[in-house]
Design a protein around this motif. Sequence first.
Motif, PDB file in Angstrom:
ATOM      1  N   GLU A 201       0.836  -1.209   0.000  1.00 41.77           N
ATOM      2  CA  GLU A 201       0.000   0.000   0.000  1.00 41.77           C
ATOM      3  C   GLU A 201       0.868   1.255   0.000  1.00 41.77           C
ATOM      4  N   ARG A 202       1.983   1.225   0.737  1.00 42.14           N
ATOM      5  CA  ARG A 202       2.868   2.391   0.788  1.00 42.14           C
ATOM      6  C   ARG A 202       3.485   2.664  -0.587  1.00 42.14           C
ATOM      7  N   LEU A 203       3.927   1.595  -1.260  1.00 40.36           N
ATOM      8  CA  LEU A 203       4.508   1.770  -2.590  1.00 40.36           C
ATOM      9  C   LEU A 203       3.484   2.326  -3.569  1.00 40.36           C
ATOM     10  N   LEU A 204       2.249   1.855  -3.459  1.00 40.82           N
ATOM     11  CA  LEU A 204       1.210   2.349  -4.350  1.00 40.82           C
ATOM     12  C   LEU A 204       0.955   3.834  -4.111  1.00 40.82           C
ATOM     13  N   ASN A 205       0.887   4.240  -2.856  1.00 44.62           N
ATOM     14  CA  ASN A 205       0.692   5.658  -2.544  1.00 44.62           C
ATOM     15  C   ASN A 205       1.894   6.496  -2.982  1.00 44.62           C
ATOM     16  N   LEU A 206       3.110   5.955  -2.809  1.00 38.06           N
ATOM     17  CA  LEU A 206       4.304   6.669  -3.261  1.00 38.06           C
ATOM     18  C   LEU A 206       4.274   6.854  -4.767  1.00 38.06           C
ATOM     19  N   LEU A 207       3.880   5.819  -5.486  1.00 39.63           N
ATOM     20  CA  LEU A 207       3.795   5.897  -6.937  1.00 39.63           C
ATOM     21  C   LEU A 207       2.798   6.961  -7.374  1.00 39.63           C
TER      22      LEU A 207
ATOM     23  N   LEU B 109       3.673  10.399  -9.435  1.00 42.82           N
ATOM     24  CA  LEU B 109       3.085  10.572 -10.761  1.00 42.82           C
ATOM     25  C   LEU B 109       2.297  11.872 -10.877  1.00 42.82           C
ATOM     26  N   ASN B 110       1.748  12.319  -9.759  1.00 45.01           N
ATOM     27  CA  ASN B 110       0.832  13.456  -9.791  1.00 45.01           C
ATOM     28  C   ASN B 110       1.460  14.740  -9.268  1.00 45.01           C
ATOM     29  N   THR B 111       2.764  14.841  -9.346  1.00 44.34           N
ATOM     30  CA  THR B 111       3.426  16.096  -8.991  1.00 44.34           C
ATOM     31  C   THR B 111       4.177  16.625 -10.202  1.00 44.34           C
ATOM     32  N   ARG B 112       4.011  17.909 -10.481  1.00 44.22           N
ATOM     33  CA  ARG B 112       4.677  18.496 -11.636  1.00 44.22           C
ATOM     34  C   ARG B 112       6.123  18.842 -11.308  1.00 44.22           C
TER      35      ARG B 112
ATOM     36  N   PHE C  48       8.827   1.921 -13.493  1.00 41.64           N
ATOM     37  CA  PHE C  48       8.718   3.361 -13.263  1.00 41.64           C
ATOM     38  C   PHE C  48      10.081   3.920 -12.856  1.00 41.64           C
ATOM     39  N   ASP C  49      10.611   4.837 -13.636  1.00 43.31           N
ATOM     40  CA  ASP C  49      11.883   5.485 -13.308  1.00 43.31           C
ATOM     41  C   ASP C  49      11.621   6.733 -12.471  1.00 43.31           C
ATOM     42  N   VAL C  50      12.195   6.782 -11.291  1.00 51.34           N
ATOM     43  CA  VAL C  50      12.036   7.937 -10.408  1.00 51.34           C
ATOM     44  C   VAL C  50      13.076   8.977 -10.795  1.00 51.34           C
ATOM     45  N   GLU C  51      12.606  10.152 -11.230  1.00 54.14           N
ATOM     46  CA  GLU C  51      13.506  11.227 -11.640  1.00 54.14           C
ATOM     47  C   GLU C  51      13.930  12.053 -10.429  1.00 54.14           C
ATOM     48  N   THR C  52      15.153  12.528 -10.476  1.00 55.77           N
ATOM     49  CA  THR C  52      15.673  13.405  -9.420  1.00 55.77           C
ATOM     50  C   THR C  52      15.794  14.817  -9.980  1.00 55.77           C
ATOM     51  N   VAL C  53      15.131  15.764  -9.332  1.00 56.14           N
ATOM     52  CA  VAL C  53      15.149  17.164  -9.762  1.00 56.14           C
ATOM     53  C   VAL C  53      15.877  17.974  -8.689  1.00 56.14           C
ATOM     54  N   THR C  54      16.895  18.733  -9.094  1.00 52.82           N
ATOM     55  CA  THR C  54      17.704  19.502  -8.147  1.00 52.82           C
ATOM     56  C   THR C  54      17.501  20.989  -8.367  1.00 52.82           C
ATOM     57  N   ASP C  55      17.311  21.721  -7.268  1.00 49.16           N
ATOM     58  CA  ASP C  55      17.192  23.175  -7.373  1.00 49.16           C
ATOM     59  C   ASP C  55      18.459  23.761  -7.987  1.00 49.16           C
ATOM     60  N   LYS C  56      18.284  24.744  -8.810  1.00 52.00           N
ATOM     61  CA  LYS C  56      19.409  25.355  -9.507  1.00 52.00           C
ATOM     62  C   LYS C  56      20.439  25.886  -8.517  1.00 52.00           C
ATOM     63  N   GLY C  57      21.684  25.496  -8.784  1.00 47.18           N
ATOM     64  CA  GLY C  57      22.777  25.989  -7.952  1.00 47.18           C
ATOM     65  C   GLY C  57      23.068  25.144  -6.734  1.00 47.18           C
TER      66      GLY C  57
ATOM     67  N   ARG D  54      10.124  12.845  -8.724  1.00 41.50           N
ATOM     68  CA  ARG D  54       8.872  12.728  -9.462  1.00 41.50           C
ATOM     69  C   ARG D  54       9.008  11.581 -10.461  1.00 41.50           C
ATOM     70  N   ILE D  55       7.883  11.195 -11.069  1.00 40.89           N
ATOM     71  CA  ILE D  55       7.864  10.179 -12.127  1.00 40.89           C
ATOM     72  C   ILE D  55       7.184  10.788 -13.340  1.00 40.89           C
ATOM     73  N   GLY D  56       7.881  10.798 -14.464  1.00 35.21           N
ATOM     74  CA  GLY D  56       7.285  11.328 -15.686  1.00 35.21           C
ATOM     75  C   GLY D  56       6.098  10.486 -16.134  1.00 35.21           C
ATOM     76  N   LYS D  57       5.030  11.139 -16.548  1.00 40.78           N
ATOM     77  CA  LYS D  57       3.810  10.415 -16.890  1.00 40.78           C
ATOM     78  C   LYS D  57       3.919   9.673 -18.214  1.00 40.78           C
ATOM     79  N   GLU D  58       4.773  10.132 -19.099  1.00 36.24           N
ATOM     80  CA  GLU D  58       4.853   9.510 -20.427  1.00 36.24           C
ATOM     81  C   GLU D  58       6.017   8.531 -20.543  1.00 36.24           C
ATOM     82  N   SER D  59       7.133   8.803 -19.887  1.00 34.71           N
ATOM     83  CA  SER D  59       8.337   7.997 -20.098  1.00 34.71           C
ATOM     84  C   SER D  59       8.176   6.567 -19.615  1.00 34.71           C
ATOM     85  N   ASN D  60       7.240   6.327 -18.697  1.00 36.61           N
ATOM     86  CA  ASN D  60       7.092   4.992 -18.130  1.00 36.61           C
ATOM     87  C   ASN D  60       5.926   4.215 -18.735  1.00 36.61           C
TER      88      ASN D  60
END
Length: 686
Positions: A7-13, A17-20, A59-68, A80-86
Amino acid sequence: MSASRTERLLNLLIALLNTRYGLRRSELREKIYHDPGSSDVSFGRMFERDKNDLRQFGFDVETVTDKGWGSDDPATTRYRIGKESNRLPDVSLTPEECTALILASQLWEQAALGSAALSAMRKLQATGELSSVAELPSGVQPRIKPPGQAFEDLVAAMHSQHPVSFRYLAGTTGKEEERLVEPWGLGSRFGQWYLVAFDRSRGAQRYFRLSRFTSAVTVLQKDSYTPPAGFSARAELDKLPELPLRTAVVDVREGRVLGLRKKAALAFDAGRADLAGQEPDRDGDLDTAPQAGTPDDGWDRLCVPYRDSEVLGEELASYGPNVVVVLPEELRDSVRRRLTAAVAFAATPVPPIEFPDDTAAKRTRKRTSEDQLQRMLQLVPFLVHNQGLHIREVADRFGVTRKELEDDLRILICSGLPEGYPDDLLDIQWEDDHVYITQDLDLNRPVRFTIDEACALLTGLEALNGLPELAEGSALESVTLKLMAAAGEEGLRAASLAGPEVSPGNSAHLQTARDAIESRRQLHLVYLSPQRDSFSERDIDPLRLYSLDNTWYLEAYCHSVEGLRNFRLDRIEKLSPNGRAATDHGEASEGFPVKLFTPNDDDTLVTVQLTRQAAGLAEDYYAERTAPLIEGGKDAGLLAEIRFGSTEWLPAFVAQHGGGVRILKPDDAAAAAGRWIEEALANYGG
């Protein structure tokens, strides 16, 4: 994986998926994990494990880093997880392409790849791309039957890139050797399955025939390797030369073993010159060889062509005391080894014969929480594209019970975005026994193919090249290209597996049977029954044709026995229309795959013990009950209860599998098998 972790993995997924812009680790820890008490280190380990699990599901989990800022700072790193790439790309299929794809998905018989093929087809069905008007060729169902547990273990190791070890009977020396290899590819050639691997001990690529494995496969989970780029099992196996044609000299009891007599290249009367394992000349003729003695009274001497001593040795062992190998010595050793192993296995202590009350008829892998999560990820897009199906039909499509499906649905309706508001949860209803989904939270498209799924479909399509009904058109080629494009990198890795071409050996019999099936006409056949060691004539109503690898069968209603029977095409001596219309007595067995054997309630119930290598026989013979055997905490095979219409051929069954199976009950059947095999072994000096 526990239910709470599922259940935790499903909620994490769903959250990823639903964060921009992505979610920080602290946000996930608070809203998904609800874990303020553990240390940062232990939480970090848990989060990394969960990310790896999601990757395994596609599902590939992307890592986004704040600039600098650096990615090693949790406070400035988002996920986040891209909606199309997976997601599985759209695959538009024609009815003809759907026909080829359905046949390819049905090829895999009782194997892990069979489950993978069904999973891949459910993903395509969830996109709405499978045509409902696809028509399968009339009465034709080809199948591939992988060679037992070794195949399953090797495929798993190959896809996870772990080395394996096993004991192997070397063809050049005739000795058993321990091998440690990196499995690069598996494929079928010349009617045999081969492993293409890098042998670490010898520092070179080698070919290993699975029928020469003398132990179970051990997967070295803590070790790994990288296969060569662009490796193709089919291309490598194309380099493998076929074994030369050789000649065996065997003595056969007068009037017995008709099947072997059919194969004999030359028969000898007592007193005639013998052939001492000589190979044919360029014209295919066999010249007289030096004397090797003459057969005893009551025996005939036959000359049998063969290429592989292990393949022929397995067959000759099944004939027991009715056949004795004269030459060559390696063939004698092959038969003697099987008989000796059967006697040795029968002499080991008998395990307690206990079957759990809820034992399934088939030996299936125990379902895990990983299976459940994977199923739920397919279930949501399936329901989106198939609104209103009855809950029992949905359960049947996914191969689970209604209770298991309802457990899945209850977890799904409690899963959603971290805030947990009504609109943030999956909305699924089934109160009226029809299932509807109105909120899917971007799980409405199936995830891309796994390597197993891509292998199952693409290898299946490749194997269909020899089927006349599909080879004539371009649908087979076009659907293969479409699936390759959709599978991406996993499609390229599918080249590590190469199945056999399922082309029929006797096209004349196949066409005669097909014409009769389509026109609903009876056939008359002359058939060799190996169990009875005799020919019989029968009138049949042909129902359908199917194959296991290159062996084709005709399922028919037999008027002689008044029931369904399966006839091997290569054992049919004559096949022709008898001028009568087919009756309404017989209908093809429901479902797929068709059964080679049809157990009856009045058959003898036999309890057998199977080694781990031979455990697949429980499924092959439709065991009614099974129970695992454990020794030292490890899998030691199975107990199985199987119904046999005749116990007369059980000794041959035991001898053929040489130490892989023994009879435990009934006592008289076990004793008869022991006496029969010991009599056969006495012909080789005991």
